[in-house]
Design a protein around this motif. Structure first.
Motif, PDB file in Angstrom:
ATOM      1  N   ALA A 290       8.791   2.464  -9.812  1.00  0.00           N
ATOM      2  CA  ALA A 290       8.519   1.995  -8.444  1.00  0.00           C
ATOM      3  C   ALA A 290       9.781   2.072  -7.593  1.00  0.00           C
ATOM      4  O   ALA A 290       9.747   2.548  -6.443  1.00  0.00           O
ATOM      5  CB  ALA A 290       7.981   0.566  -8.482  1.00  0.00           C
TER       6      ALA A 290
ATOM      7  N   ALA B  58      10.202   4.558  -4.354  1.00  0.00           N
ATOM      8  CA  ALA B  58      10.488   3.935  -3.058  1.00  0.00           C
ATOM      9  C   ALA B  58      11.783   4.496  -2.482  1.00  0.00           C
ATOM     10  O   ALA B  58      11.882   4.795  -1.282  1.00  0.00           O
ATOM     11  CB  ALA B  58      10.590   2.418  -3.216  1.00  0.00           C
TER      12      ALA B  58
ATOM     13  N   VAL C 253       4.523   2.572  -2.424  1.00  0.00           N
ATOM     14  CA  VAL C 253       4.272   2.243  -3.825  1.00  0.00           C
ATOM     15  C   VAL C 253       3.202   1.161  -3.940  1.00  0.00           C
ATOM     16  O   VAL C 253       3.377   0.047  -3.442  1.00  0.00           O
ATOM     17  CB  VAL C 253       5.567   1.763  -4.518  1.00  0.00           C
ATOM     18  CG1 VAL C 253       5.287   1.374  -5.966  1.00  0.00           C
ATOM     19  CG2 VAL C 253       6.649   2.837  -4.451  1.00  0.00           C
TER      20      VAL C 253
ATOM     21  N   ALA D  14       8.073  -6.008  -6.096  1.00  0.00           N
ATOM     22  CA  ALA D  14       7.920  -5.734  -4.662  1.00  0.00           C
ATOM     23  C   ALA D  14       9.143  -6.198  -3.878  1.00  0.00           C
ATOM     24  O   ALA D  14       9.556  -5.544  -2.913  1.00  0.00           O
ATOM     25  CB  ALA D  14       6.659  -6.412  -4.130  1.00  0.00           C
TER      26      ALA D  14
ATOM     27  N   SER E 160       5.351  -1.252   0.050  1.00  0.00           N
ATOM     28  CA  SER E 160       4.609  -1.463  -1.188  1.00  0.00           C
ATOM     29  C   SER E 160       3.437  -2.405  -0.967  1.00  0.00           C
ATOM     30  O   SER E 160       3.365  -3.109   0.039  1.00  0.00           O
ATOM     31  CB  SER E 160       5.528  -2.038  -2.278  1.00  0.00           C
ATOM     32  OG  SER E 160       5.952  -3.342  -1.939  1.00  0.00           O
TER      33      SER E 160
END
Length: 271
Positions: A24, A28, A34, A48, A56
């Motif tokens: 992730a 990103a 994502v 996150a 995200s």
């Protein structure tokens, strides 16, 4: 809308920690939106928080539940601006030990998450990936355990050989739709999974066993870079780490020696 700015979207299962979190962060960093999916909502929120704001979304997903797949992917597409370009079928659990030590529940849970979850993910992902083709990607986390079955990993190996087979089958099945299908085949990766016992009957964790066997533990950053390369490249299976590369070499060029080594690995004391 973060997704519209990012341009491309990846949906990642097992996004709460480990390989999912590292991948992730890598995507990103590369400008992708994502979608994180996991049953661990607190872990997803932590992932996150490591990503740029607005880039995200989080989706509760038990990969064993086919209906949850459809809902999570639709929610991710909505958050991302309408499309999904890659689905990373990554959620998985470790299970190890002699086959006679494993409980029926342990076996069924591993098969359901590691194998059925990947099949359901491929089914659910298809319509989204077809819509964003050409160049869309289904990326599956297989393993060095999907190259050759080692003693003490029979059920885990079975699931990862299955993921390898799914990858190869869909590579052919979806070629006309211009959807790329890829797998990652890592060895032992430095993630929280190594800190678990291999099964309910075991004392000690997987990490200690790996080190005791003299095998290397690959940094999770290496898997993230491999995932980026797999999504952007043409290789069907991407080996990650020395253990995976050695296993692939030996299984292809020295199968007899590899078999002999595996039989020695699990020889009871005094025999």
């Amino acid at each position: 809308m973060g997704g519209a700015m990012a341009g491309r979207t990846i949906f990642i299962t097992g996004g709460a920690s480990g390989i999912g979190r590292a991948v992730a962060q890598r995507f990103a960093q590369g400008g992708w939106f994502v979608g994180l999916a996991d049953i661990d909502e607190a872990g997803m929120a932590q992932t996150a928080a490591l990503l740029p704001a607005g880039q995200s979304s989080c989706h509760r997903l038990d990969v064993r539940d086919r209906a949850m797949w459809d809902a999570a992917l639709a929610d991710c597409a909505k958050a991302a601006g309408g499309r999904i370009d890659a689905v990373f079928n990554n959620a998985g659990i470790p299970v190890g030990g002699a086959i006679t030590e494993l409980t029926p529940d342990e076996i069924e849970r591993a098969l359901a998450i590691n194998l059925k979850g990947v099949i359901f993910g491929a089914q659910a992902a298809y319509r989204w990936l077809k819509a964003s083709a050409p160049g869309s990607v289904l990326l599956n986390t297989a393993s060095a355990a999907g190259i050759y079955g080692t003693p003490g990993t029979s059920v885990y190996s079975a699931t990862k050989f299955g993921v390898r087979g799914i990858t190869e089958s869909l590579d052919g099945e979806w070629a006309a739709d211009k959807i790329n299908v890829r797998s990652l085949m890592p060895g032992y990766i430095d993630t929280p999974l190594l800190d678990h016992a291999p099964n309910l009957a075991s004392n000690g964790d997987i990490r200690a066993r790996v080190r005791g066997a003299g095998l290397e533990i690959t940094p999770v950053h290496d898997v993230a870079e491999a995932a980026w390369a797999a999504v952007h490249g043409a290789r069907l299976h991407t080996l990650v780490g020395k253990t995976a590369r050695r296993m692939a070499f030996a299984s292809r060029w020295m199968p007899g020696a590899l078999r002999k080594q595996m039989r020695k690995m699990h020889r009871p004391a005094g025999k």
